[in-house]
Design a protein around this motif. Structure first.
Motif, PDB file in Angstrom:
ATOM      1  N   ASP A   2      16.293  -0.121  12.602  1.00 37.87           N
ATOM      2  CA  ASP A   2      15.507  -1.346  12.509  1.00 37.87           C
ATOM      3  C   ASP A   2      14.007  -1.070  12.438  1.00 37.87           C
ATOM      4  N   ASP A   3      13.632   0.190  12.394  1.00 40.44           N
ATOM      5  CA  ASP A   3      12.230   0.591  12.305  1.00 40.44           C
ATOM      6  C   ASP A   3      11.702   0.241  10.913  1.00 40.44           C
ATOM      7  N   PHE A   4      10.658  -0.584  10.840  1.00 37.49           N
ATOM      8  CA  PHE A   4      10.126  -1.034   9.549  1.00 37.49           C
ATOM      9  C   PHE A   4       9.654   0.135   8.691  1.00 37.49           C
ATOM     10  N   ARG A   5       8.882   1.042   9.296  1.00 32.93           N
ATOM     11  CA  ARG A   5       8.373   2.161   8.514  1.00 32.93           C
ATOM     12  C   ARG A   5       9.507   3.058   8.041  1.00 32.93           C
ATOM     13  N   LEU A   6      10.483   3.278   8.874  1.00 29.40           N
ATOM     14  CA  LEU A   6      11.625   4.095   8.461  1.00 29.40           C
ATOM     15  C   LEU A   6      12.339   3.452   7.275  1.00 29.40           C
ATOM     16  N   GLN A   7      12.491   2.137   7.289  1.00 31.40           N
ATOM     17  CA  GLN A   7      13.157   1.465   6.178  1.00 31.40           C
ATOM     18  C   GLN A   7      12.377   1.646   4.880  1.00 31.40           C
ATOM     19  N   LEU A   8      11.046   1.626   4.954  1.00 34.91           N
ATOM     20  CA  LEU A   8      10.255   1.894   3.754  1.00 34.91           C
ATOM     21  C   LEU A   8      10.462   3.331   3.285  1.00 34.91           C
TER      22      LEU A   8
ATOM     23  N   PHE B 165      13.131   5.095   3.732  1.00 37.51           N
ATOM     24  CA  PHE B 165      14.472   5.169   3.150  1.00 37.51           C
ATOM     25  C   PHE B 165      14.473   4.573   1.743  1.00 37.51           C
ATOM     26  N   MET B 166      13.736   3.495   1.541  1.00 38.99           N
ATOM     27  CA  MET B 166      13.654   2.900   0.211  1.00 38.99           C
ATOM     28  C   MET B 166      13.041   3.880  -0.786  1.00 38.99           C
ATOM     29  N   VAL B 167      11.957   4.551  -0.369  1.00 37.60           N
ATOM     30  CA  VAL B 167      11.336   5.551  -1.238  1.00 37.60           C
ATOM     31  C   VAL B 167      12.323   6.676  -1.531  1.00 37.60           C
ATOM     32  N   HIS B 168      13.039   7.104  -0.514  1.00 36.01           N
ATOM     33  CA  HIS B 168      14.062   8.151  -0.700  1.00 36.01           C
ATOM     34  C   HIS B 168      15.101   7.727  -1.735  1.00 36.01           C
ATOM     35  N   GLU B 169      15.608   6.514  -1.616  1.00 37.69           N
ATOM     36  CA  GLU B 169      16.598   6.033  -2.585  1.00 37.69           C
ATOM     37  C   GLU B 169      16.006   5.980  -3.988  1.00 37.69           C
ATOM     38  N   LEU B 170      14.799   5.449  -4.111  1.00 37.16           N
ATOM     39  CA  LEU B 170      14.198   5.278  -5.427  1.00 37.16           C
ATOM     40  C   LEU B 170      13.860   6.612  -6.089  1.00 37.16           C
ATOM     41  N   LYS B 171      13.756   7.660  -5.301  1.00 35.05           N
ATOM     42  CA  LYS B 171      13.502   8.982  -5.873  1.00 35.05           C
ATOM     43  C   LYS B 171      14.784   9.776  -6.110  1.00 35.05           C
ATOM     44  N   THR B 172      15.906   9.248  -5.610  1.00 33.50           N
ATOM     45  CA  THR B 172      17.168   9.985  -5.761  1.00 33.50           C
ATOM     46  C   THR B 172      18.243   9.087  -6.368  1.00 33.50           C
TER      47      THR B 172
ATOM     48  N   GLN C 109      18.199  -5.654   2.997  1.00 31.68           N
ATOM     49  CA  GLN C 109      19.596  -6.048   3.203  1.00 31.68           C
ATOM     50  C   GLN C 109      20.562  -5.038   2.586  1.00 31.68           C
ATOM     51  N   TRP C 110      20.403  -3.780   3.009  1.00 29.02           N
ATOM     52  CA  TRP C 110      21.317  -2.729   2.560  1.00 29.02           C
ATOM     53  C   TRP C 110      22.729  -3.054   3.029  1.00 29.02           C
TER      54      TRP C 110
ATOM     55  N   ASP D  71       0.831  -1.207   0.000  1.00 34.66           N
ATOM     56  CA  ASP D  71       0.000   0.000   0.000  1.00 34.66           C
ATOM     57  C   ASP D  71       0.864   1.255   0.000  1.00 34.66           C
ATOM     58  N   TYR D  72       1.833   1.274   0.897  1.00 35.43           N
ATOM     59  CA  TYR D  72       2.660   2.471   1.066  1.00 35.43           C
ATOM     60  C   TYR D  72       3.498   2.744  -0.181  1.00 35.43           C
ATOM     61  N   LEU D  73       4.170   1.729  -0.701  1.00 37.50           N
ATOM     62  CA  LEU D  73       5.044   1.920  -1.856  1.00 37.50           C
ATOM     63  C   LEU D  73       4.246   2.285  -3.097  1.00 37.50           C
ATOM     64  N   GLN D  74       3.082   1.675  -3.256  1.00 39.85           N
ATOM     65  CA  GLN D  74       2.249   1.995  -4.415  1.00 39.85           C
ATOM     66  C   GLN D  74       1.851   3.462  -4.390  1.00 39.85           C
ATOM     67  N   GLN D  75       1.484   3.954  -3.221  1.00 45.66           N
ATOM     68  CA  GLN D  75       1.028   5.341  -3.126  1.00 45.66           C
ATOM     69  C   GLN D  75       2.184   6.338  -3.210  1.00 45.66           C
ATOM     70  N   GLU D  76       3.267   6.054  -2.503  1.00 51.36           N
ATOM     71  CA  GLU D  76       4.368   7.016  -2.456  1.00 51.36           C
ATOM     72  C   GLU D  76       5.158   7.071  -3.758  1.00 51.36           C
ATOM     73  N   LEU D  77       5.201   5.966  -4.480  1.00 60.20           N
ATOM     74  CA  LEU D  77       5.978   5.921  -5.722  1.00 60.20           C
ATOM     75  C   LEU D  77       5.113   6.050  -6.968  1.00 60.20           C
ATOM     76  N   GLY D  78       3.801   5.958  -6.808  1.00 65.25           N
ATOM     77  CA  GLY D  78       2.919   6.036  -7.964  1.00 65.25           C
ATOM     78  C   GLY D  78       3.076   4.853  -8.897  1.00 65.25           C
ATOM     79  N   ILE D  79       3.279   3.664  -8.338  1.00 64.17           N
ATOM     80  CA  ILE D  79       3.483   2.471  -9.148  1.00 64.17           C
ATOM     81  C   ILE D  79       2.228   1.603  -9.111  1.00 64.17           C
ATOM     82  N   THR D  80       2.203   0.576  -9.963  1.00 62.71           N
ATOM     83  CA  THR D  80       1.053  -0.312 -10.024  1.00 62.71           C
ATOM     84  C   THR D  80       1.094  -1.330  -8.896  1.00 62.71           C
TER      85      THR D  80
END
Length: 306
Positions: free
Chosen positions: A242-248, A250-257, A221-222, A177-186
């Motif tokens: 180790d915060d799950f939401r923070l890791q998501l 960070f992933m969005v941050h990387e994928l946008k930069t 596994q960064w 849900d989160y990645l689909q909304q934040e990244l605008g992906i299918t």
């Protein structure tokens, strides 16, 4: 599509924002817009859509009401300064925690807010997700701008200690849900990401997973400079890596930069299996890919959470 709250996990519930703790003016607006806050636990704000609705609610408050309430002024300021509603919730919780703990000794009330803003990255509020790139990428001992860009792998070989099994619904559906909304992906593309995370950190998407002989961490596994960038990202916000939401986040941050090429490639896929393969090749870049497992988990996630 119903969004999943992070129910059944005390660590996640601790991050949900209790509606009763919000100012009465905000509670009144939430009751008036009940349909926007009915996806998860009715007493908390705990899904991406509810967090986004809270941000819009704060931005739309009556200026005359806000002017009379310093707490509302701060909350509205937070809503104006961030692009990620999950970060907004964390900021509000941090501020409310400071108020509940009192201002006696060691810095006073105003200093508490200043310290919190400093921890969250100073001038990142001008454009949070963009400026975070300069603050965090290559952090931790001169990793160099760009973190893991290029051939540096995020992960080592898949760990035998992570058994195959059913994907954990709390984390995997929330991630989709989160990645689909934040990244605008299918939905298929989001499932492809989750399929990768299930191989990297286990079917439960364990944010505390350690791999590659202790050199890799987290759901993706960064490794190497990107692991250090994750840790710096967490430190700047005063949160655990180790915060799950923070890791998501960070992933969005990387994928946008720094990993925008991976996101562009992911957008070109049509099926969950193809998305899993592309995400493995372009974002994870593992030593031993096990792409068949990544694609199988992606198809499973799509079937379960379509």
């Amino acid at each position: 599509m119903a969004l999943s709250p992070l129910n059944g996990d005390n660590a996640f519930l601790a991050q949900a924002l209790a509606i009763r703790d919000l100012p009465p003016e905000v509670q009144e607006q939430i009751r008036a817009q009940a349909e926007q806050f009915s996806e998860g636990d009715r007493d908390t704000i705990d899904t991406p859509n509810e967090m986004r609705a809270l941000q819009q609610l704060l931005l739309g408050l009556d200026p005359n009401v806000v002017a009379q309430n310093p707490q509302l002024q701060q909350m509205q300021q937070f809503a104006q300064q961030v692009t990620d509603p999950m970060l907004l919730v964390e900021m509000i919780k941090n501020r409310m925690g400071e108020n509940q703990n009192g201002g006696g000794g060691g810095g006073g009330g105003g200093g508490g807010l200043g310290n919190m803003l400093g921890n969250l990255g100073g001038n990142m509020f001008n454009n949070p997700m963009t400026s975070l790139g300069s603050n965090f990428t290559g952090g931790g001992g001169g990793g160099g701008g760009g973190g893991g860009v290029g051939t540096t792998p995020v992960s080592g070989p898949a760990q035998a200690s992570y058994p195959a099994g059913e994907i954990n619904g709390d984390r995997s559906q929330f991630a989709m849900d989160y990645l689909q909304q934040e990244l605008g992906i299918t939905r298929e593309q989001a499932a492809g990401i989750v399929g990768n995370l299930a191989v990297e950190s286990g079917a439960s998407l364990d944010p505390t997973a350690i791999g590659d002989n202790g050199n890799a961490r987290g759901v993706a596994q960064w490794n190497g400079p990107r692991k250090r960038a994750l840790e710096a990202f967490a430190a700047q916000q005063g949160r655990s890596p180790d915060d799950f939401r923070l890791q998501l986040q960070f992933m969005v941050h990387e994928l946008k930069t720094s990993e925008s090429g991976a996101l562009a490639a992911l957008r070109g896929t049509n099926t969950a299996a193809d998305a899993a393969l592309v995400f493995s090749q372009r974002y994870e870049r593992p030593g031993i890919p096990h792409n068949d497992r990544r694609m199988a988990y992606a198809n499973q996630a799509l079937a379960q959470y379509a």
